[in-house]
Design an enzyme around this catalytic site. Sequence first.
Site, PDB file in Angstrom:
ATOM      1  N   HIS A  64      27.330  27.813  21.989  1.00 43.46           N
ATOM      2  CA  HIS A  64      28.605  27.971  22.685  1.00 43.46           C
ATOM      3  C   HIS A  64      28.412  28.586  24.066  1.00 43.46           C
ATOM      4  O   HIS A  64      29.374  29.100  24.640  1.00 43.46           O
ATOM      5  CB  HIS A  64      29.547  28.853  21.847  1.00 43.46           C
ATOM      6  CG  HIS A  64      30.012  28.179  20.592  1.00 43.46           C
ATOM      7  ND1 HIS A  64      30.432  28.858  19.483  1.00 43.46           N
ATOM      8  CD2 HIS A  64      30.112  26.871  20.264  1.00 43.46           C
ATOM      9  CE1 HIS A  64      30.781  27.999  18.530  1.00 43.46           C
ATOM     10  NE2 HIS A  64      30.582  26.797  18.986  1.00 43.46           N
ATOM     11  N   HIS A  65      27.184  28.532  24.598  1.00 40.76           N
ATOM     12  CA  HIS A  65      26.981  29.161  25.916  1.00 40.76           C
ATOM     13  C   HIS A  65      27.760  28.416  26.983  1.00 40.76           C
ATOM     14  O   HIS A  65      28.077  28.969  28.035  1.00 40.76           O
ATOM     15  CB  HIS A  65      25.486  29.220  26.282  1.00 40.76           C
ATOM     16  CG  HIS A  65      24.901  27.910  26.698  1.00 40.76           C
ATOM     17  ND1 HIS A  65      24.632  26.903  25.812  1.00 40.76           N
ATOM     18  CD2 HIS A  65      24.552  27.434  27.916  1.00 40.76           C
ATOM     19  CE1 HIS A  65      24.128  25.865  26.456  1.00 40.76           C
ATOM     20  NE2 HIS A  65      24.074  26.166  27.738  1.00 40.76           N
ATOM     21  N   LYS A  70      29.063  19.317  22.749  1.00 44.31           N
ATOM     22  CA  LYS A  70      29.060  17.849  22.826  1.00 44.31           C
ATOM     23  C   LYS A  70      27.915  17.285  22.006  1.00 44.31           C
ATOM     24  O   LYS A  70      26.825  17.850  21.966  1.00 44.31           O
ATOM     25  CB  LYS A  70      28.890  17.458  24.312  1.00 44.31           C
ATOM     26  CG  LYS A  70      28.964  15.992  24.592  1.00 44.31           C
ATOM     27  CD  LYS A  70      30.191  15.628  25.411  1.00 44.31           C
ATOM     28  CE  LYS A  70      30.457  14.147  25.440  1.00 44.31           C
ATOM     29  NZ  LYS A  70      30.614  13.518  24.122  1.00 44.31           N
ATOM     30  N   LYS A  94      19.013  19.151  25.681  1.00 47.71           N
ATOM     31  CA  LYS A  94      19.198  17.922  26.458  1.00 47.71           C
ATOM     32  C   LYS A  94      20.241  18.113  27.551  1.00 47.71           C
ATOM     33  O   LYS A  94      20.032  17.763  28.710  1.00 47.71           O
ATOM     34  CB  LYS A  94      19.680  16.857  25.467  1.00 47.71           C
ATOM     35  CG  LYS A  94      19.442  15.452  25.861  1.00 47.71           C
ATOM     36  CD  LYS A  94      19.918  14.523  24.746  1.00 47.71           C
ATOM     37  CE  LYS A  94      19.140  14.716  23.446  1.00 47.71           C
ATOM     38  NZ  LYS A  94      19.555  13.749  22.412  1.00 47.71           N
ATOM     39  N   ASP A  99      21.716  18.882  33.259  1.00 40.34           N
ATOM     40  CA  ASP A  99      22.878  19.553  33.870  1.00 40.34           C
ATOM     41  C   ASP A  99      24.201  18.934  33.459  1.00 40.34           C
ATOM     42  O   ASP A  99      25.091  18.727  34.306  1.00 40.34           O
ATOM     43  CB  ASP A  99      22.762  19.549  35.406  1.00 40.34           C
ATOM     44  CG  ASP A  99      21.706  20.518  35.892  1.00 40.34           C
ATOM     45  OD1 ASP A  99      21.529  21.568  35.250  1.00 40.34           O
ATOM     46  OD2 ASP A  99      21.036  20.204  36.904  1.00 40.34           O
ATOM     47  N   LYS A 106      26.512  18.265  16.943  1.00 40.93           N
ATOM     48  CA  LYS A 106      26.245  16.978  16.280  1.00 40.93           C
ATOM     49  C   LYS A 106      27.023  16.940  14.986  1.00 40.93           C
ATOM     50  O   LYS A 106      27.241  17.976  14.343  1.00 40.93           O
ATOM     51  CB  LYS A 106      24.754  16.837  15.968  1.00 40.93           C
ATOM     52  CG  LYS A 106      24.304  15.396  15.877  1.00 40.93           C
ATOM     53  CD  LYS A 106      24.098  14.811  17.258  1.00 40.93           C
ATOM     54  CE  LYS A 106      23.533  13.435  17.238  1.00 40.93           C
ATOM     55  NZ  LYS A 106      23.039  13.060  18.566  1.00 40.93           N
ATOM     56  N   SER A 362      28.385  10.036  29.008  1.00 40.03           N
ATOM     57  CA  SER A 362      29.519  10.608  28.261  1.00 40.03           C
ATOM     58  C   SER A 362      30.193  11.689  29.107  1.00 40.03           C
ATOM     59  O   SER A 362      31.423  11.831  29.091  1.00 40.03           O
ATOM     60  CB  SER A 362      29.037  11.236  26.953  1.00 40.03           C
ATOM     61  OG  SER A 362      28.998  10.266  25.939  1.00 40.03           O
TER      62      SER A 362
HETATM   63  P1  NAD Z   1      22.030   2.327  15.869  1.00 37.27           P
HETATM   64  O1  NAD Z   1      22.643   2.557  14.553  1.00 37.27           O
HETATM   65  O2  NAD Z   1      22.803   1.545  16.884  1.00 37.27           O
HETATM   66  O3  NAD Z   1      20.607   1.619  15.733  1.00 37.27           O
HETATM   67  C1  NAD Z   1      19.553   2.070  14.950  1.00 37.27           C
HETATM   68  C2  NAD Z   1      18.725   0.856  14.537  1.00 37.27           C
HETATM   69  O4  NAD Z   1      17.529   1.288  13.891  1.00 37.27           O
HETATM   70  C3  NAD Z   1      19.469  -0.036  13.552  1.00 37.27           C
HETATM   71  O5  NAD Z   1      19.424  -1.380  14.007  1.00 37.27           O
HETATM   72  C4  NAD Z   1      18.702   0.157  12.246  1.00 37.27           C
HETATM   73  O6  NAD Z   1      18.718  -0.992  11.426  1.00 37.27           O
HETATM   74  C5  NAD Z   1      17.313   0.448  12.776  1.00 37.27           C
HETATM   75  N1  NAD Z   1      16.464   1.133  11.812  1.00 37.27           N
HETATM   76  C6  NAD Z   1      16.798   2.032  10.855  1.00 37.27           C
HETATM   77  N2  NAD Z   1      15.718   2.449  10.181  1.00 37.27           N
HETATM   78  C7  NAD Z   1      14.665   1.792  10.713  1.00 37.27           C
HETATM   79  C8  NAD Z   1      13.270   1.784  10.432  1.00 37.27           C
HETATM   80  N3  NAD Z   1      12.758   2.566   9.472  1.00 37.27           N
HETATM   81  N4  NAD Z   1      12.463   0.978  11.166  1.00 37.27           N
HETATM   82  C9  NAD Z   1      12.977   0.197  12.142  1.00 37.27           C
HETATM   83  N5  NAD Z   1      14.298   0.168  12.448  1.00 37.27           N
HETATM   84  C10 NAD Z   1      15.127   0.952  11.751  1.00 37.27           C
HETATM   85  O7  NAD Z   1      21.661   3.785  16.409  1.00 37.27           O
HETATM   86  P2  NAD Z   1      21.385   4.203  17.916  1.00 37.27           P
HETATM   87  O8  NAD Z   1      22.661   4.699  18.474  1.00 37.27           O
HETATM   88  O9  NAD Z   1      20.632   3.131  18.612  1.00 37.27           O
HETATM   89  O10 NAD Z   1      20.453   5.488  17.679  1.00 37.27           O
HETATM   90  C11 NAD Z   1      19.048   5.386  17.514  1.00 37.27           C
HETATM   91  C12 NAD Z   1      18.404   6.722  17.815  1.00 37.27           C
HETATM   92  O11 NAD Z   1      18.723   7.097  19.156  1.00 37.27           O
HETATM   93  C13 NAD Z   1      18.869   7.885  16.931  1.00 37.27           C
HETATM   94  O12 NAD Z   1      17.803   8.781  16.758  1.00 37.27           O
HETATM   95  C14 NAD Z   1      19.952   8.536  17.778  1.00 37.27           C
HETATM   96  O13 NAD Z   1      20.159   9.891  17.435  1.00 37.27           O
HETATM   97  C15 NAD Z   1      19.328   8.389  19.156  1.00 37.27           C
HETATM   98  N6  NAD Z   1      20.294   8.489  20.261  1.00 37.27           N
HETATM   99  C16 NAD Z   1      21.364   7.659  20.343  1.00 37.27           C
HETATM  100  C17 NAD Z   1      22.248   7.792  21.409  1.00 37.27           C
HETATM  101  C18 NAD Z   1      23.413   6.858  21.602  1.00 37.27           C
HETATM  102  O14 NAD Z   1      24.066   6.938  22.662  1.00 37.27           O
HETATM  103  N7  NAD Z   1      23.712   5.968  20.681  1.00 37.27           N
HETATM  104  C19 NAD Z   1      22.047   8.799  22.377  1.00 37.27           C
HETATM  105  C20 NAD Z   1      20.920   9.621  22.278  1.00 37.27           C
HETATM  106  C21 NAD Z   1      20.052   9.461  21.210  1.00 37.27           C
END
Ligand code: NAD
Length: 471
Positions: A64-65, A70, A94, A99, A106, A362
């Site tokens: 909460h700093h 988000k 992150k 910034d 989460k 975002s």
């Molecule tokens: P998503 O659900 O759109 O896609 C994830 C994909 O990974 C899916 O197609 C799924 O079938 C596949 N998958 C699952 N297990 C798998 C495995 N063992 N091997 C290969 N593929 C596999 O999710 P996303 O939004 O793309 O998020 C992916 C990662 O990125 C997560 O760690 C998430 O926290 C991170 N992330 C996402 C965002 C965002 O804006 N969406 C932002 C920052 C970080």
Amino acid sequence: MSKQFRFFEQVNRSFDRAAALTKHDPRMLAQIRECNAVYHFTFPVKRDDGSIEVVHGWRAEHSHHKLPTKGGIRYSYMVSEDEVKALAALMTYKCAIVDAPFGGAKGGIKITRHEYSNGELERITRRYTYELKKKNFIGPGVDVPAPDYGTGAQEMAWMADTYQSLSAGELNALACVTGKPIAQGGIRGREQATGRGVYFGIRELCNDAEVMKRLGLEQGIAGKRVVVQGLGNVGFYVSKYMQEAGAVLVGLAEYEGAIGNPDGLDLDSVVKHRKDSGSILNFPGATDLETSSKALELDCDILVPAALENQVTRDNAPDVKAKIIAEAANGPTTAGADEILSEKGALVLPDTYLNAGGVTVSYFEWVKNLSHVRFGRMQKRFEEGAFHRIVGAMESHTGRLLPLEERAELTRGASEEDLVNSGLEETMALAYQTVRTTQNSYDGKANLRAAAFITAINKIALCYEDLGFFP
Ligand code: NAD
């Protein structure tokens, strides 16, 4: 110790290693490291067949700093308290690195998404939002969710609509969540933002002469052999931008399996094949790998884990051949694997920096919602008028009229998407330089992950110092 317990521990181990290199008061470091609030709740959901199911949901607010907090909302059967706390902590660091003026948070719902109908998902999402609102865990100035694994613009639209219906007259209600569809107050470029940001981050690294020399690689992205794990939101767009920049996709993995081709895989054809056949396997010209995770061990220059945490571990790290592990996903490399990769001379481009493009855009969406005006709306036409006058003056001085197409390109004012992409590029480039400068000041004692953590810790520490805490 179960895997569930370990993720937050992993994050804190990386934090501790970096924190030990700083001179901050240990009490302040302890405050930064802790998770400030976690809310775990259950609620009943009526399935389409009339049965009732109890669903588990969480929201963790790590720091909460700065407020609001988000961070994304995840739908996965693996969601747990430990996971949301770890992911919330990563969000804190992150946001500090790029910034974005937020504390980290989460949330997650423990469901296997594809087992639920659209109607059931809507009921679950709306009830989850209602529960958050009831306990003040959502709001434009409180805590602002976004999409993550298993969620997208549709879920964000349901969340925004539910929140609005519970807060009649709240002018800024739409800013309660980001990653919404454009018509619901979303921003152009958010869907692509995380993948695009990952691409910018890899590009910065590949243009870093000193690092590339150390890795024994040529500068630039063109020609680099890349493997991507996960073709969801993040993985798809990273693959797309890497391929457009001339990289060769030599391996792609999804949960049902993985394929490889040293001559390259065309992304759009693979995606179409998967859509038509229901699987990534049996793609013409490619080899099916023994298991999906074997993709992590393919011969390549850059490995991009873009699915989930704990993918590169002590077990498979010795077999990873990539020189660069670009963490598009959150926490894909365990602390044990980190050590092995570093001994092998490989470089990990850390999640705390690399996938921050999503929260960056975002942030732009949140600002757009609070200001109630689309970026570029006020200045686009004015800019175009000024550019036309400059080009006109040039033409009359040189006596040469520009071809219409060239004139149109030169006089184009910035659209919302142009501004978002340029803000994202600037953010990722600047953050890379900041982290590298921090790294250089530690004389080889800090790898990029440690340097990213130190960058974040220093910025968060400033907030507490300004308040006179921990003198
Ligand atoms: P998503 O659900 O759109 O896609 C994830 C994909 O990974 C899916 O197609 C799924 O079938 C596949 N998958 C699952 N297990 C798998 C495995 N063992 N091997 C290969 N593929 C596999 O999710 P996303 O939004 O793309 O998020 C992916 C990662 O990125 C997560 O760690 C998430 O926290 C991170 N992330 C996402 C965002 C965002 O804006 N969406 C932002 C920052 C970080």
